[in-house]
Design a protein around this motif. Structure first.
Motif, short mmCIF file in Angstrom:
data_model
loop_
_atom_site.label_atom_id
_atom_site.label_comp_id
_atom_site.label_asym_id
_atom_site.label_seq_id
_atom_site.Cartn_x
_atom_site.Cartn_y
_atom_site.Cartn_z
N ASP A 66 -3.08 -4.57 -8.36
CA ASP A 66 -3.82 -5.58 -9.11
C ASP A 66 -3.02 -6.07 -10.31
OD1 ASP A 66 -5.93 -5.40 -7.35
OD2 ASP A 66 -7.11 -4.03 -8.61
N ILE A 67 -2.41 -5.13 -11.04
CA ILE A 67 -1.63 -5.50 -12.23
C ILE A 67 -0.39 -6.28 -11.82
CG2 ILE A 67 -0.37 -4.60 -14.23
CD1 ILE A 67 -2.24 -2.13 -14.08
N ASP A 85 0.82 -1.21 0.00
CA ASP A 85 0.00 0.00 0.00
C ASP A 85 0.86 1.27 0.00
OD1 ASP A 85 -2.38 -1.35 -0.05
OD2 ASP A 85 -2.64 -1.37 2.12
N LYS A 86 2.06 1.16 0.55
CA LYS A 86 2.95 2.32 0.57
C LYS A 86 3.68 2.51 -0.75
CE LYS A 86 3.82 2.17 5.56
NZ LYS A 86 4.84 2.02 6.62
N ILE A 87 3.77 1.43 -1.53
CA ILE A 87 4.56 1.46 -2.76
C ILE A 87 3.69 1.65 -3.99
CG2 ILE A 87 6.13 0.13 -4.22
CD1 ILE A 87 7.01 -1.34 -1.66
N TYR A 88 2.54 0.96 -4.02
CA TYR A 88 1.71 0.93 -5.22
C TYR A 88 0.28 1.36 -4.93
CZ TYR A 88 5.48 -2.01 -7.10
OH TYR A 88 6.69 -2.49 -7.51
N THR A 89 -0.33 1.98 -5.94
CA THR A 89 -1.76 2.29 -5.87
C THR A 89 -2.55 0.99 -5.97
OG1 THR A 89 -2.05 2.48 -8.27
CG2 THR A 89 -1.28 4.45 -7.09
N PRO A 90 -3.83 1.00 -5.61
CA PRO A 90 -4.63 -0.22 -5.76
C PRO A 90 -4.59 -0.79 -7.18
CG PRO A 90 -5.80 1.35 -4.40
CD PRO A 90 -4.58 2.06 -4.90
#
Length: 408
Positions: free
Chosen positions: A16-17, A7-12
């Motif tokens: 998913d991708i 959650d700190k590194i990537y958007t939702p």
């Protein structure tokens, strides 16, 4: 890696991708859409994962030096969009050989351009264990197809990212809209990047030109322009009078020049104030004039504003050379159509472009007729002579200013 760390590194959307890329079998991933939406950031990280994946496969098949293709419009854009970002993020230092290639995690990465057919030579005949194609919509389709064909090593996969283009573009029709299960494609819009500051997001939306540029750059849509090119131009907002101009302190001047004969030739002169607002203060637009006429016109401009730069249409190199011999600062303009229009349209949207409307008759005639060709994605080649001169001047001046600032 735990969920809180992700959650700190990537958007939702990026999560998913990423999960699908790690867990599923696929051949091509295409992330496309709006600027600053997070697609290239994700692909850069997936590029690192792909190299580690390639090394594992190579070890399994006892291959000492597996090869991987890293492609961009130019080597400069690869450096800017990918390698520098990875160095800043992870501290990775790239050591290049005499061919501008490098080895990372035991994989030999071959850098190549993809924007012209001349780039084919560097990859033809090789066997690649994968490829990362940055700015895919700018690729020559034959080069893109060759990169795809080279990905013949065991388990080879392709990463691609791109901003949108026109709805007839080959990358959209042949790959993104292709329903084959081996192709994963994801569209991004600006709001998908939940890490962006809300103020930044709001300002970008409010200052992006209406119409095609907003649909592509904010919504991430593959659209062509419709109607008038400069939709945000408002006579009540973007015009000034001679008396109003006298109250403005202009400290820089430059000119844009579009050669012509049967169609109008045009020299437009701009002034800039201390806040980088741009004022169209002179227009010289005529048909059936020879080079001597334009030299005399430029002499008058030089006498009024000093030895300013003339950003010239490169279609008549002998005319540009004549200007040089006459001791004018004549420079070939950057004639990039969409980038140039976007630069002008952004100034208009931001209310930083003004014109002496009563003294620029050709501008008045063209501004509301300068329209998009909805099939080609570029402006119709009518009522465009002063519009071209404006684009040459503003875009080249702004680009050179950016480059000079970057060198400091």
């Amino acid at each position: 890696m735990s969920k809180p760390n992700l959650d700190k590194i990537y958007t939702p959307k990026q999560q998913d991708i990423y999960r699908r890329c790690v867990n599923d079998d696929w051949f091509m991933l295409i992330n496309h859409g709006a600027k600053r939406s997070g697609k290239t950031v994700l692909n850069n990280d997936l590029f690192i994962q792909e190299l580690l994946h390639v090394r594992q496969i190579a070890d399994k098949f006892r291959i000492d030096t597996p090869q991987y293709i890293l492609a961009g419009a130019t080597l400069g854009t690869i450096q800017q969009n990918i390698l520098t970002e990875l160095t800043n993020k992870y501290g990775i230092q790239f050591t290049f050989d005499k061919l501008n290639n490098f080895t990372l995690f035991g994989v030999y990465v071959i850098q190549c351009g993809h924007s012209t057919i001349g780039h084919l030579g560097k990859i033809r005949g090789m066997t690649a264990f994968g490829a990362y194609v940055n700015e895919g919509s700018l690729a020559n389709p034959e080069v893109f197809d060759e990169i795809k064909s080279r990905c013949s090593g065991p388990g080879a996969r392709m990463l691609t990212d791109t901003n949108p283009d026109n709805p007839e573009h080959w990358l959209l029709k042949d790959y993104i809209q292709n329903k084959d299960s081996s192709i994963l494609s994801y569209g991004f819009e600006l709001d998908d990047n939940t890490f962006l500051d809300e103020r930044y997001r709001r300002n970008i939306k409010n200052t992006t030109p209406s119409g095609m540029f907003y649909d592509r750059n904010i919504k991430g849509l593959w659209v062509s322009g419709e109607g008038v090119v400069y939709q945000d131009f408002d006579k009540n907002v973007h015009t000034i009078t001679r008396d109003e101009l006298k109250e403005i302190k202009l400290d820089r001047y430059f000119a844009g020049l579009d050669w012509g004969y049967q169609h109008f030739g045009a020299i437009v002169v701009f002034g800039m104030d201390g806040e980088d607002n741009v004022y169209l203060i002179e227009e010289h637009a005529y048909q059936h004039k020879e080079i001597d006429f334009w030299v005399e016109t430029a002499r008058g401009i030089k006498a009024r504003y000093g030895n300013i730069h003339f950003y010239c249409d490169s279609a008549r190199p002998e005319y540009v050379m004549r200007f040089g011999k006459e001791k004018f600062k004549a420079i070939n303009a950057d004639k990039s159509v969409l980038s140039g229009i976007e630069a002008v349209a952004t100034l208009i949207k931001q209310k930083r472009f003004y014109v002496l409307y009563d003294e620029t008759s050709r501008f008045r005639d063209e501004i509301y007729k300068y329209a998009w060709n909805d099939k080609t994605g570029e402006p119709i080649k009518e009522s465009d002579d002063v519009m071209d001169a404006i684009r040459y001047g503003i875009y080249t001046a702004s680009k050179l200013k950016r480059l000079s600032l970057e060198k400091k």
